[in-house]
Design a protein around this motif. Structure first.
Motif, PDB file in Angstrom:
ATOM      1  N   ILE A  32      20.841  16.999 128.990  1.00 27.13           N
ATOM      2  CA  ILE A  32      20.135  17.220 127.729  1.00 27.13           C
ATOM      3  C   ILE A  32      18.687  17.445 128.117  1.00 27.13           C
ATOM      4  O   ILE A  32      17.977  16.518 128.494  1.00 27.13           O
ATOM      5  N   ALA A  33      18.284  18.717 128.058  1.00 25.32           N
ATOM      6  CA  ALA A  33      16.995  19.110 128.642  1.00 25.32           C
ATOM      7  C   ALA A  33      15.810  18.793 127.743  1.00 25.32           C
ATOM      8  O   ALA A  33      14.710  18.578 128.232  1.00 25.32           O
ATOM      9  N   GLY A  34      16.013  18.798 126.432  1.00 26.52           N
ATOM     10  CA  GLY A  34      14.918  18.536 125.511  1.00 26.52           C
ATOM     11  C   GLY A  34      15.207  19.167 124.162  1.00 26.52           C
ATOM     12  O   GLY A  34      16.285  19.724 123.948  1.00 26.52           O
ATOM     13  N   GLN A  35      14.225  19.079 123.283  1.00 26.93           N
ATOM     14  CA  GLN A  35      14.409  19.623 121.936  1.00 26.93           C
ATOM     15  C   GLN A  35      14.058  21.103 121.898  1.00 26.93           C
ATOM     16  O   GLN A  35      13.013  21.513 122.430  1.00 26.93           O
ATOM     17  N   LEU A  36      14.923  21.873 121.258  1.00 26.67           N
ATOM     18  CA  LEU A  36      14.753  23.322 121.195  1.00 26.67           C
ATOM     19  C   LEU A  36      13.382  23.720 120.650  1.00 26.67           C
ATOM     20  O   LEU A  36      12.747  24.638 121.176  1.00 26.67           O
ATOM     21  N   ALA A  37      12.908  23.026 119.634  1.00 27.58           N
ATOM     22  CA  ALA A  37      11.613  23.369 119.038  1.00 27.58           C
ATOM     23  C   ALA A  37      10.504  23.289 120.081  1.00 27.58           C
ATOM     24  O   ALA A  37       9.583  24.116 120.087  1.00 27.58           O
ATOM     25  N   LEU A  46      10.748  22.912 133.545  1.00 29.94           N
ATOM     26  CA  LEU A  46      11.270  22.664 134.881  1.00 29.94           C
ATOM     27  C   LEU A  46      12.001  21.333 134.838  1.00 29.94           C
ATOM     28  O   LEU A  46      11.472  20.349 134.313  1.00 29.94           O
ATOM     29  N   ARG A  47      13.200  21.314 135.347  1.00 26.26           N
ATOM     30  CA  ARG A  47      14.004  20.095 135.342  1.00 26.26           C
ATOM     31  C   ARG A  47      14.754  19.981 136.665  1.00 26.26           C
ATOM     32  O   ARG A  47      14.784  20.913 137.461  1.00 26.26           O
ATOM     33  N   VAL A 124      22.132  21.856 129.139  1.00 24.93           N
ATOM     34  CA  VAL A 124      22.539  22.669 130.284  1.00 24.93           C
ATOM     35  C   VAL A 124      23.859  22.099 130.790  1.00 24.93           C
ATOM     36  O   VAL A 124      23.972  20.901 131.044  1.00 24.93           O
ATOM     37  N   LEU A 125      24.854  22.982 130.915  1.00 29.68           N
ATOM     38  CA  LEU A 125      26.164  22.547 131.396  1.00 29.68           C
ATOM     39  C   LEU A 125      26.299  22.851 132.885  1.00 29.68           C
ATOM     40  O   LEU A 125      25.734  23.830 133.380  1.00 29.68           O
TER      41      LEU A 125
END
Ligand code: FES
Length: 132
Positions: A32-37, A46-47, A124-125
């Motif tokens: 779960i990378a973050g909130q779309l907004a 960057l993750r 991200v899957l």
């Protein structure tokens, strides 16, 4: 006696799970990378996902994710926002903002991960969707 055995087995299972995770034997299925907004506002993130560096973009209402691992000899490429390109520091390979090879030694595009919106999050899957 049985209670102590159960406690020990629980401890052992936890220790093994932790050790395997620390050694990257267990891969996460999603990030779960973050909130779309926020992604729309910040342009890219960057993750790190399963020990690999990734970059997540937002383009025409759709997020997409690229691996930052060069397809030549696995160096970590760097994103140059001013040029909209990735440059590999090892042999100067270049990729465009979609991960396609522009020049140099890389034999194929950067790996692209399946990326979905699960409101309000970008997820991200652990699934590569381009030819590798
Ligand atoms: S490792 Fe990236 S161009 Fe060689």
């Amino acid at each position: 006696m049985q209670k102590q055995r159960r406690k020990f087995l629980g401890f052992l299972a936890g220790w093994i799970a932790g050790a395997l995770q620390g050694c990257n034997f267990i891969e996460e299925k999603e990030l779960i990378a973050g909130q779309l907004a926020n992604l729309a506002f910040e342009k890219y993130w960057l993750r790190e996902f399963n020990g690999k560096r990734i970059i997540i973009f937002y383009n025409q209402g759709e997020p997409y994710t690229l691996s930052l691992v060069c397809t030549h000899k696995k160096c970590t490429v760097r994103y140059r926002a001013s040029e909209g390109q990735f440059i590999c520091p090892c042999h100067k390979g270049r990729y465009d903002i979609h991960g396609n090879v522009l020049s140099g030694k890389p034999p194929k595009p950067l790996a692209k991960y399946k990326t979905i919106i699960r409101p309000p999050y970008v997820v991200v899957l652990n699934q590569i969707i381009n030819e590798q």
